[in-house]
Structure formats: C-alpha cells, structure tokens
Design a protein around this motif. Structure first.
Motif, PDB file in Angstrom:
ATOM      1  N   ASP A  66     -49.040 108.260  38.888  1.00 50.28           N
ATOM      2  CA  ASP A  66     -49.139 107.766  39.810  1.00 50.28           C
ATOM      3  C   ASP A  66     -50.355 106.564  40.005  1.00 50.28           C
ATOM      4  OD1 ASP A  66     -46.668 109.307  40.178  1.00 50.28           O
ATOM      5  OD2 ASP A  66     -47.890 110.566  41.521  1.00 50.28           O
ATOM      6  N   LEU A  67     -51.309 106.902  39.227  1.00 56.59           N
ATOM      7  CA  LEU A  67     -52.728 106.554  39.253  1.00 56.59           C
ATOM      8  C   LEU A  67     -52.400 104.763  38.833  1.00 56.59           C
ATOM      9  CD1 LEU A  67     -56.086 106.266  40.115  1.00 56.59           C
ATOM     10  CD2 LEU A  67     -56.329 106.851  38.657  1.00 56.59           C
ATOM     11  N   HIS A  68     -52.062 104.738  37.311  1.00 57.73           N
ATOM     12  CA  HIS A  68     -51.426 103.794  36.712  1.00 57.73           C
ATOM     13  C   HIS A  68     -50.120 102.396  37.605  1.00 57.73           C
ATOM     14  CE1 HIS A  68     -50.983 101.442  33.601  1.00 57.73           C
ATOM     15  NE2 HIS A  68     -49.316 101.235  33.655  1.00 57.73           N
ATOM     16  N   ASP A 103     -62.374  95.469  47.999  1.00 60.11           N
ATOM     17  CA  ASP A 103     -62.974  96.909  49.426  1.00 60.11           C
ATOM     18  C   ASP A 103     -63.699  97.555  48.443  1.00 60.11           C
ATOM     19  OD1 ASP A 103     -63.143  98.555  50.686  1.00 60.11           O
ATOM     20  OD2 ASP A 103     -61.128  98.940  51.639  1.00 60.11           O
ATOM     21  N   PRO A 104     -64.933  97.590  49.058  1.00 58.19           N
ATOM     22  CA  PRO A 104     -65.855  98.467  47.372  1.00 58.19           C
ATOM     23  C   PRO A 104     -65.585 100.075  47.520  1.00 58.19           C
ATOM     24  CG  PRO A 104     -66.519  98.082  49.682  1.00 58.19           C
ATOM     25  CD  PRO A 104     -65.684  96.648  49.920  1.00 58.19           C
ATOM     26  N   ARG A 105     -64.753 100.388  48.794  1.00 57.62           N
ATOM     27  CA  ARG A 105     -64.785 101.802  49.192  1.00 57.62           C
ATOM     28  C   ARG A 105     -63.562 102.454  47.950  1.00 57.62           C
ATOM     29  NH1 ARG A 105     -62.693 101.545  55.314  1.00 57.62           N
ATOM     30  NH2 ARG A 105     -61.200  99.689  54.094  1.00 57.62           N
ATOM     31  N   ALA A 106     -62.493 101.004  48.176  1.00 51.70           N
ATOM     32  CA  ALA A 106     -61.313 100.922  47.290  1.00 51.70           C
ATOM     33  C   ALA A 106     -61.655 101.842  45.455  1.00 51.70           C
ATOM     34  CB  ALA A 106     -60.071 100.198  47.322  1.00 51.70           C
ATOM     35  N   GLN A 107     -62.856 100.553  45.358  1.00 51.26           N
ATOM     36  CA  GLN A 107     -63.220 100.485  43.899  1.00 51.26           C
ATOM     37  C   GLN A 107     -64.574 101.642  43.473  1.00 51.26           C
ATOM     38  OE1 GLN A 107     -61.909  97.715  42.253  1.00 51.26           O
ATOM     39  NE2 GLN A 107     -61.193  96.990  44.252  1.00 51.26           N
ATOM     40  N   ILE A 108     -64.668 102.117  44.646  1.00 49.40           N
ATOM     41  CA  ILE A 108     -65.468 103.291  44.365  1.00 49.40           C
ATOM     42  C   ILE A 108     -64.647 104.323  43.908  1.00 49.40           C
ATOM     43  CG2 ILE A 108     -67.266 105.082  45.215  1.00 49.40           C
ATOM     44  CD1 ILE A 108     -68.449 103.293  46.946  1.00 49.40           C
ATOM     45  N   LYS A 130     -61.380 104.269  43.215  1.00 49.53           N
ATOM     46  CA  LYS A 130     -60.323 104.670  41.858  1.00 49.53           C
ATOM     47  C   LYS A 130     -61.373 104.794  40.696  1.00 49.53           C
ATOM     48  CE  LYS A 130     -59.699 100.375  40.627  1.00 49.53           C
ATOM     49  NZ  LYS A 130     -59.433  99.139  40.613  1.00 49.53           N
ATOM     50  N   ARG A 131     -63.321 104.636  40.854  1.00 47.06           N
ATOM     51  CA  ARG A 131     -63.561 105.210  39.815  1.00 47.06           C
ATOM     52  C   ARG A 131     -64.162 106.091  39.400  1.00 47.06           C
ATOM     53  NH1 ARG A 131     -67.538 101.196  41.085  1.00 47.06           N
ATOM     54  NH2 ARG A 131     -69.408 101.990  41.878  1.00 47.06           N
TER      55      ARG A 131
END
Length: 454
Positions: free
Chosen positions: A361-363, A339-344, A346-347
């Motif tokens: 939490d992120l990890h 999902d491009p939205r999730a990847q953006i 997260k980055r």
C-alpha cells in the motif's frame, strides 16, 4: 406548477429545490470580472492577507520580482522549523506533542520543569465532567465521531459556570480543559458509535496519568489496552505534524472569525471542528484511503507504473473513484514543490508499515506521489507544481496503527486543538475588530408586488 404534495415530504423538498434553482445562479466568470477573491485567494492562488499572527508560518513559495516561485515547503511553529522540532524530539526519544502544545500556546519551548508541570495540568483535566459521558455521549450517540465531538464541546458550556467570561485566565482554563478532554471525547464517542450503529461491544478504559496523549489514545481505543512504544511514538509524530497550519487554513480561520465576535470558547472551537469535518479539509485522509482501496481493486498490476498512470488518468476524467475528478492527497493551496509533513511522515512510517503488512500500500501511494503530476500535466496541458500533501500518507499510517477509519479525522482534531486555542487567544487579545469581509450583490432591483397580482 402544482404545490399539493399530498403529505409527501420528499416531493415537497424537490419542489422547493426546483424553486431555488430557478432564481439562484452566479456565474463564476462574474467573480473574475468584478475582482472578487473567491475562497479569499488572489489570482495566483496566494491567500488574501487578512491578519497578523505569531503562531505559525506556512512557506510553499517565494515572491521573486513579483512572481510566485515554487520552493520546497517549510512549516514553522513559532519560528522553529518542523524538521528541526521532529528531529529533536525523536533524537531524545521523548513524546513531543505536549511540548509542541506549550510552544504553540505560549511562544517559547518549555523547560523540563515547565513541561512536567504542563503534563500534570493536562492529566488533571483529562477526565470529563461528572455525568458528562453518560448524559452527553451515551444518551445521544452519533454515527459520526466529528459530529459528536462538536456537539460535546458545545455541551461543555452547560457544565461551566464561567462559560461567557472572556478574561485571559478563564479562556486559558477553558482551552486547557478542551485540549485535555478531546482525546477522551473521541474515544468515548467511538465506543458508543460501535454499540449503537455497528452492534458491537463497547469498552471504556481509564487513562493513566503518566501517559502522553498518544499513549492515552492507543490505550483507550484498543480492546486490550496494549501498544508498543514504536506505535505510540508514530502516533505522537502524526499529532505533531497536524498540530497547526497557520491562521489562514479553513478551521483556524473559522475559529478566529467566531472569536472576533467575542462569542464563547465552546462555540468558537466547535466551529473549527465543524470546518475540519469537511472532505475539502480534514476529511481528505479518509478520501485517500477510499481511493487507495479503489485502486487496489481496479489495477491488475499495481507495481506497473503504466497501469497506475492509466487509473490516475481515469480519476481525472471522472471515470473512476468517486467521479470527483480529484486525485486525493495530491496538491495543496500553499505548498508547491513539497509538503514537509508528507515527507516526514513517509520517512518515519515506512518501517512499521512494512512490518505490519502495508508495504505494498505504501509503495502504491509513493507511485501516486510520483506519477500524479505527470498525469495532470498530460491531461490538463498545464505544467503545474503539484506535490503530495500530508493526507496522502496519514490515513495509511492510522491503518498501520490499527486505528479505525471513524477516528481518522477526529485524531486530526485532537492534534489541531492546541493550534486553534492559540489562535483564539491571539484573536481575543490582539484582533480588535470583528472579521467581516464584503460580498458584491448581483440582484437587480425589483418592486414589491401585492400577492393577488403575482
């Protein structure tokens, strides 16, 4: 069975529910036998083609020789790749949600002059009608901000002398008013909810004309009105990522269905809000947050992949979490590989998440993204393409920004409003027919029996 309930309303409802169950059951297998496209989806989970649009394209797979083939996800706003749009906005250091709203509504990126004009128009319409906040929000509070948003949009009908006028100019004016006013409605509704249901102080801050939508939200939701530019740009990014997702998503389709009947703008957009409120749609980010808290409480060693896998396995077996058998934030109806939205998200969210103390939490969420497909394959015996969707990270980002959970889904609605408005305009101008799919009736024919013979 006796029907004398002696004034007990709950007992009466229980009787009625029992009566419903006796004569109402549809076997899901009948759908397959009769060729019914449940959820308006084909057998390979692709969507049934129901219309044409110029607004947005969601790409999660390719059809190669008639076979659905997984591919990295792409989201195209009016033909512009989401990754390119985000990179352009971030590189210039600008706020991009207003620019994207113009693009979705009109089909072309705005010039600087057009963008300045549009920002002025939004600023003009940001204030609610005189007396609206007092009469429609403060005097009729709701424990759920999405409920209050839908009711408020419907209430705006009463303040509009041209509410039923479906001319392009009038519908455009209504759409701009709602796009501009939605942030004000949700922040006001949240403050009233705090006062009436949480018994806490409420505070109302006037927005600044020069502020972007993201800046306005942070200023009006925080007690001290203070925020950093990094925080505001991150919220702006969230709004960009959530702004539109094609005509087939549940809320946009709801808006188009109502618009096809030629109902008023307020009814059509309130229906989209009602759809987004559901946990199968916009409410999923809050479900991810609740799942994350459950994981933190139950997993002794959250850095251990094996411990995380064991917990995910319990989720799928309905032994943990809300017992739904779902791993929230994983899987999507269209996206397969990513999902491009999730990847953006997260980055760009990582730096602030670590800085604000949410690094662990992120990890943990990143481990869920990595391990959930493995666990699903092991448990279900099916090697299915599963990827993290945007909900896996959006709730954590809102937490990082200090935004209360009650506003997670309402912020989604703020972001999605320009897309809904674009779909309404397109449906009214070019749809041409009322949307009316068919349902196969399964009831056996029966005769009417006089009441004294039943």
């Amino acid at each position: 069975m006796g029907y004398n309930v002696s004034g007990s309303k709950q007992k009466a409802i229980n009787i009625l529910c029992d009566e419903f169950r006796k004569y109402n059951f549809i076997d899901p297998e009948d759908c397959e036998k009769l060729g019914v496209k449940r959820g308006l989806r084909n057998a390979d989970n692709t969507g049934v083609l129901a219309g044409l649009t110029l607004i947005c394209d969601v790409v999660g797979y390719e059809m190669i020789d008639g076979v659905k083939t997984a591919t990295p996800g792409k989201l195209l706003y009016r033909g512009i790749d989401l990754d390119e749009f985000v990179a352009g906005v971030i590189e210039s250091g600008r706020y991009g949600f207003e620019e994207l709203s113009w693009l979705l509504l009109f089909g072309k990126l705005p010039t600087q002059q057009q963008l300045d004009f549009f920002n002025d128009v939004l600023a003009d319409f940001r204030a609610l009608p005189p007396g609206f906040a007092e009469d429609m929000i403060m005097k009729a509070p709701s424990p759920d901000v999405m409920n209050k948003l839908a009711r408020s949009i419907l209430a705006m009908y009463s303040y509009d002398d041209e509410a039923e006028d479906l001319s392009m100019g009038n519908v455009m004016r209504q759409c701009i008013e709602i796009i501009a006013g939605t942030p004000t409605i949700i922040t006001n509704a949240y403050q009233v909810k705090r006062r009436n249901y949480d018994h806490k102080s409420m505070y109302f801050h006037l927005p600044k004309r020069e502020h972007s939508t993201a800046q306005t939200i942070l200023r009006t939701v925080r007690p001290d009105k203070r925020f950093t530019e990094e925080e505001a740009h991150l919220l702006d990014l969230c709004l960009i990522l959530h702004a539109e997702h094609g005509g087939g998503n549940n809320s946009a389709f709801a808006c188009r269905v109502l618009s096809s009947s030629l109902t008023d703008t307020y009814s059509a957009l309130a229906s989209a809000v009602g759809s987004l409120k559901g946990p199968r749609h916009g409410g999923a980010n809050l479900k991810v947050t609740q799942m994350l808290e459950g994981m933190k409480e139950a997993i002794s060693h959250p850095a251990s992949e094996q411990d995380v896998k064991d917990y995910l396995r319990r989720l799928l077996r309905r032994e943990a979490g809300d017992r739904s058998g779902l791993i929230y934030g994983i899987g999507h109806a269209v996206y397969t590989v990513s999902d491009p939205r999730a990847q953006i998200l997260k980055r760009y969210a990582e730096h602030l998440a670590v800085e604000k103390g949410f690094g662990e939490d992120l990890h943990l969420l990143q481990m869920v993204e990595k391990l959930a497909p493995q666990v699903f394959a092991e448990e279900k015996g099916v090697d299915k393409n599963l990827c993290a969707n945007v909900d896996l990270y959006s709730g954590l980002v809102y937490r990082t920004l200090g935004i209360p959970e009650e506003l997670f889904t309402p912020l989604f609605a703020v972001a999605r409003m320009p897309g809904w408005c674009a779909h309404r305009m397109e449906e009214l101008m070019f749809g041409g027919r009322i949307i009316r799919p068919a349902y196969k009736n399964l009831t056996a024919k029966q005769s009417y029996v006089p009441i004294n013979q039943r």
